[in-house]
Design an enzyme around this catalytic site. Sequence first.
Site, PDB file in Angstrom:
ATOM      1  CD  GLU A 135      -2.936  -1.161   2.268  1.00  0.00           C
ATOM      2  OE1 GLU A 135      -4.164  -0.999   2.118  1.00  0.00           O
ATOM      3  OE2 GLU A 135      -2.407  -1.398   3.387  1.00  0.00           O
ATOM      4  CD  GLU A 163      -4.527  -6.440   3.502  1.00  0.00           C
ATOM      5  OE1 GLU A 163      -3.611  -5.624   3.720  1.00  0.00           O
ATOM      6  OE2 GLU A 163      -4.734  -6.964   2.374  1.00  0.00           O
TER       7      GLU A 163
END
Length: 266
Positions: free
Chosen positions: A120, A140
């Site tokens: 990210e 995730e």
Amino acid sequence: MSAPMTDPRFNDLDGFRVEVDAERFRADVILDRAPLNVISMPQRDQLRKVFEALDEDSAVRVIVLRAVGEHFSSGGNIKGFMEASPEHVSKLAWNVAAPARCGKPVIAANRGYAFGVGFEISLACDFRIVSETCQYALPEQKLGQIPGSGGSARLQKIVGITRTKDIVMRSRRIGANQALDWGIATEMVPDDQLEAATDALVAELVGFSPLAQRTAKKLLNDTEDASLSIAIELEGHCYSRLRSSDDFAEGVDAFHSKRPPNFRGS
């Protein structure tokens, strides 16, 4: 040429350090928590503050985000998510977006794992140079969660909804070749050439006008979601403002004089 020095302004950092090479107008933000460079919760806020400080430093024109060892980062400290308050968690995306908000060019040098928040924060950079060992992932879903620091949103802008669903909903790893093909990576190089390729890009970027670089970055970021007509209008306004800059006058004079320009950022 002097070697870059660890900057005393940034002492007591959690899991990373900062080096500034004023002669090359360069700062390096270096993840340094062997062996996987796991990013802690406090580290995210510190990273934001470091990027904000470097953005204000006139001795720095380009920032490099890199890591020691074989892996850029395996992601965040999972236990930290359970211990953090909802208010703290709500700030994660703002912290990780610091490279994008920074007015200066930011290069991510990625090798090995770049998972979760490691991916990210790399997506928040302007350039991603990857070694052939690089693997990107947003894992995730395996924890019963979704990316929470802008990963799925930024990725969708780059590769589209179909490929983003494939990566996010399947926790799929993307290798360096595919990252290059899909436009996630700017450049792919052999693993032993990652540092040299990063150095070459820094040297190229510092040769441009800092003012024009800041203007181009902000314009492109601000018009990413704009209509074509609005984007063209904003581009025209930015062009007009740069017309009266010292750097533009220097660039024109250098062009006609057949000499390298000496840009100062004004």
